[in-house]
Write an enzyme that holds these catalytic residues in place. Structure first.
Site, mmCIF file in Angstrom:
data_model
loop_
_atom_site.group_PDB
_atom_site.id
_atom_site.type_symbol
_atom_site.label_atom_id
_atom_site.label_comp_id
_atom_site.label_asym_id
_atom_site.label_seq_id
_atom_site.Cartn_x
_atom_site.Cartn_y
_atom_site.Cartn_z
ATOM 1 N N ARG A 1 0.816 -1.214 0.000
ATOM 2 C CA ARG A 1 0.000 0.000 0.000
ATOM 3 C C ARG A 1 0.850 1.264 0.000
ATOM 4 N NH1 ARG A 1 -5.584 -0.982 1.529
ATOM 5 N NH2 ARG A 1 -6.018 -2.672 0.098
ATOM 6 N N ARG B 1 -3.726 6.364 -0.069
ATOM 7 C CA ARG B 1 -4.195 7.581 0.595
ATOM 8 C C ARG B 1 -3.153 8.297 1.434
ATOM 9 N NH1 ARG B 1 -9.706 4.987 2.683
ATOM 10 N NH2 ARG B 1 -8.317 3.200 2.469
ATOM 11 N N ARG C 1 -6.840 10.745 -7.749
ATOM 12 C CA ARG C 1 -8.040 9.915 -7.683
ATOM 13 C C ARG C 1 -9.318 10.718 -7.493
ATOM 14 N NH1 ARG C 1 -9.195 5.518 -4.963
ATOM 15 N NH2 ARG C 1 -11.262 6.332 -5.332
ATOM 16 N N ASP D 1 -6.397 -3.975 -7.751
ATOM 17 C CA ASP D 1 -7.033 -4.528 -6.561
ATOM 18 C C ASP D 1 -7.263 -6.013 -6.780
ATOM 19 O OD1 ASP D 1 -8.310 -3.367 -3.920
ATOM 20 O OD2 ASP D 1 -9.532 -5.056 -4.577
ATOM 21 N N TYR E 1 -14.524 -12.474 0.353
ATOM 22 C CA TYR E 1 -15.340 -11.339 -0.109
ATOM 23 C C TYR E 1 -16.580 -11.822 -0.856
ATOM 24 C CZ TYR E 1 -11.786 -8.028 1.345
ATOM 25 O OH TYR E 1 -10.931 -7.275 2.100
HETATM 26 O O1 CP3 Z 1 0.321 0.051 -3.117
HETATM 27 C C1 CP3 Z 1 -0.120 -1.107 -3.174
HETATM 28 O O2 CP3 Z 1 0.099 -1.978 -2.297
HETATM 29 C C2 CP3 Z 1 -0.904 -1.521 -4.404
HETATM 30 C C3 CP3 Z 1 -2.250 -1.362 -4.340
HETATM 31 C C4 CP3 Z 1 -3.228 -2.365 -3.762
HETATM 32 C C5 CP3 Z 1 -4.548 -1.976 -3.562
HETATM 33 N N1 CP3 Z 1 -5.282 -3.070 -3.202
HETATM 34 C C6 CP3 Z 1 -5.045 -0.632 -3.787
HETATM 35 C C7 CP3 Z 1 -6.193 -0.180 -2.989
HETATM 36 C C8 CP3 Z 1 -3.131 -3.718 -3.447
HETATM 37 C C9 CP3 Z 1 -1.918 -4.611 -3.471
HETATM 38 C C10 CP3 Z 1 -4.446 -4.148 -3.099
HETATM 39 C C11 CP3 Z 1 -4.820 -5.535 -2.781
HETATM 40 C C12 CP3 Z 1 -5.946 -5.757 -1.863
HETATM 41 N N2 CP3 Z 1 -7.215 -5.272 -1.968
HETATM 42 C C13 CP3 Z 1 -5.906 -6.615 -0.758
HETATM 43 C C14 CP3 Z 1 -4.712 -7.393 -0.333
HETATM 44 C C15 CP3 Z 1 -3.739 -6.509 0.348
HETATM 45 C C16 CP3 Z 1 -4.041 -6.219 1.769
HETATM 46 O O3 CP3 Z 1 -4.151 -5.013 2.094
HETATM 47 O O4 CP3 Z 1 -4.160 -7.150 2.578
HETATM 48 C C17 CP3 Z 1 -7.167 -6.601 -0.146
HETATM 49 C C18 CP3 Z 1 -7.571 -7.334 1.102
HETATM 50 C C19 CP3 Z 1 -7.998 -5.749 -0.929
HETATM 51 C C20 CP3 Z 1 -9.422 -5.435 -0.721
HETATM 52 C C21 CP3 Z 1 -9.553 -3.973 -0.460
HETATM 53 N N3 CP3 Z 1 -9.531 -3.021 -1.463
HETATM 54 C C22 CP3 Z 1 -9.636 -3.284 0.791
HETATM 55 C C23 CP3 Z 1 -9.694 -3.949 2.129
HETATM 56 C C24 CP3 Z 1 -9.648 -1.921 0.502
HETATM 57 C C25 CP3 Z 1 -9.635 -0.751 1.474
HETATM 58 C C26 CP3 Z 1 -10.960 -0.120 1.674
HETATM 59 C C27 CP3 Z 1 -10.761 1.244 2.336
HETATM 60 O O5 CP3 Z 1 -11.228 2.237 1.771
HETATM 61 O O6 CP3 Z 1 -10.147 1.306 3.416
HETATM 62 C C28 CP3 Z 1 -9.598 -1.770 -0.890
HETATM 63 C C29 CP3 Z 1 -9.549 -0.511 -1.630
HETATM 64 C C30 CP3 Z 1 -8.187 -0.097 -2.022
HETATM 65 N N4 CP3 Z 1 -7.342 -0.888 -2.746
HETATM 66 C C31 CP3 Z 1 -7.581 1.159 -1.806
HETATM 67 C C32 CP3 Z 1 -6.335 1.111 -2.416
HETATM 68 C C33 CP3 Z 1 -5.313 2.216 -2.524
HETATM 69 C C34 CP3 Z 1 -8.216 2.333 -1.100
HETATM 70 C C35 CP3 Z 1 -9.047 3.042 -2.126
HETATM 71 C C36 CP3 Z 1 -9.184 4.523 -1.823
HETATM 72 O O7 CP3 Z 1 -8.237 5.269 -2.058
HETATM 73 O O8 CP3 Z 1 -10.285 4.914 -1.391
#
Ligand code: CP3
Length: 339
Positions: free
Chosen positions: A26, A30, A39, A75, A150
């Site tokens: 990550r 954000r 974004r 994602d 999910y």
């Molecule tokens: O920088 C990185 O690591 C690459 C980006 C990345 C994202 N999702 C971007 C993202 C990666 C590797 C993921 C994988 C992902 N998505 C996982 C496995 C990694 C982990 O964290 O365990 C999981 C469980 C997800 C499912 C998911 N997608 C979640 C739990 C969330 C967060 C929801 C939130 O708003 O808190 C997302 C959304 C997401 N994926 C965001 C990002 C940057 C946040 C989106 C935003 O900016 O609003």
């Protein structure tokens, strides 16, 4: 191979890197003001299908923090979306399904990805043009247990009870679900490899909710197939959260590198895994604790990993959204100097 002596690839292959390699899960997201700006007004999943934007967001942390790898901005639900599954990412919550998958009929109707996702390949190609040969591009996919959670729960879950209920009350349906998810994940990973990624990470974020016998019976065969599909092509990293008790079983899935969260010491992790290279272990909350706390943790992890063939520095889970971007840059510098 596009990369040349890239520290992350050297470490993953058990060779001595020119500097301690570091990237953060990550690292894009954000915590960066430039991410929030890029974004603005664009839906999260839509942004994953916009090549220029996904490439820009992927590159932002590489420019700002001098990390040794870019991680594809995407994602784990992107291949599901591309296959036609109704899914949205709700800010502050995570992926939410239009309809949960709970019955044999639901599983039978789950689409399998059978088309290319050209937007992701285009985005990867833009990123690769910008990276130096020392900076690796890491692709990723979600593992079938985390994706199934999910799908079955219908959204983020605290206890994963519906997922475990399906596993134990209808094991045949569970295995059929795994068998339908695996080809979608393999296809998405294969497309990233064809587009030129230098390494990959399999994210089984929620596997740590399982005990070892259940993990071995219901999950490990499928994660093994996914890793197997790119064997010999690129280094493979396998990661989950709270997986201290599962490290031995997870490391049997076949990756070169095991990711370790922050709850288990690297010394204990090293004893539990079949791999000779570990990744991770810094507590993401330490980025709120000041540079001295980071230095102390770096010294501990360095001592604990000294006997390994390699170590890729990372956090034990993703950068927390409220982390100060400058603290991240300083942690990367501390690791490069003292790691
Ligand atoms: O920088 C990185 O690591 C690459 C980006 C990345 C994202 N999702 C971007 C993202 C990666 C590797 C993921 C994988 C992902 N998505 C996982 C496995 C990694 C982990 O964290 O365990 C999981 C469980 C997800 C499912 C998911 N997608 C979640 C739990 C969330 C967060 C929801 C939130 O708003 O808190 C997302 C959304 C997401 N994926 C965001 C990002 C940057 C946040 C989106 C935003 O900016 O609003």
């Amino acid at each position: 191979m596009r990369v040349h002596n890239a520290p992350i690839i050297e470490a993953a292959n058990g060779r001595t890197p020119s500097r301690p390699p570091v990237w953060f899960m990550r690292q894009a997201g954000r915590s960066l003001p430039e991410y929030r700006q890029a974004r603005e007004g664009i839906d999260m999943l839509d942004s994953c299908f916009m090549p220029e934007l996904l490439a820009e967001i992927t590159l932002q942390p590489v420019r700002r923090h001098d990390v040794d790898a870019a991680i594809l901005f995407s994602d784990i639900v992107v291949p599901l979306k591309a296959a036609g599954v109704g899914v949205n990412i709700v800010p502050g919550r995570g992926p939410v399904m239009d309809a949960p998958i709970r019955t044999a009929a639901d599983v039978g109707a789950l689409p399998i990805l059978d088309t290319d996702i050209p937007e992701v390949a285009q985005g990867i190609s833009i990123v690769l043009d910008e990276l130096t040969p020392q900076q690796a591009m890491i692709g990723f996919v979600g593992a079938p247990f985390t994706l199934a959670s999910y799908l079955v729960e219908g959204g983020p879950s605290k206890n994963h009870e519906k997922t475990k209920a399906l596993m134990h009350s209808e094991p045949d349906t569970w295995h059929r679900l795994m068998e339908r998810l695996t080809p979608t994940i393999v296809a998405f990973l294969g497309q990233q490899v064809d587009a030129g990624i230098d390494a990959m990470q399999l994210f089984d974020s929620w596997a740590g909710y399982l005990n070892e016998p259940d993990y071995r019976e219901f999950v490990l065969p499928y994660s093994t197939q996914i890793l197997e599909s790119v064997a010999g092509k690129i280094p493979r990293i396998h990661f989950g959260v709270g997986t201290g008790e599962l490290l031995t079983a997870m490391s049997e899935a076949g990756s070169e590198v095991m990711g370790v969260d922050y709850r288990v010491s690297m010394a204990d992790a090293a004893k539990r895994v079949k791999t000779r290279v570990l990744q991770g272990n810094l507590d993401p909350a330490l980025l709120f604790a000041g540079d001295d706390a980071v230095r102390a943790a770096v010294a501990r992890i360095k001592a604990e990993t000294a006997g390994l063939d390699g170590h890729i520095w990372n956090l034990g889970h993703g950068v927390l959204p409220t982390t100060d971007a400058e603290a991240i840059t300083r942690a990367v510098a501390i690791i490069h100097e003292e790691g």
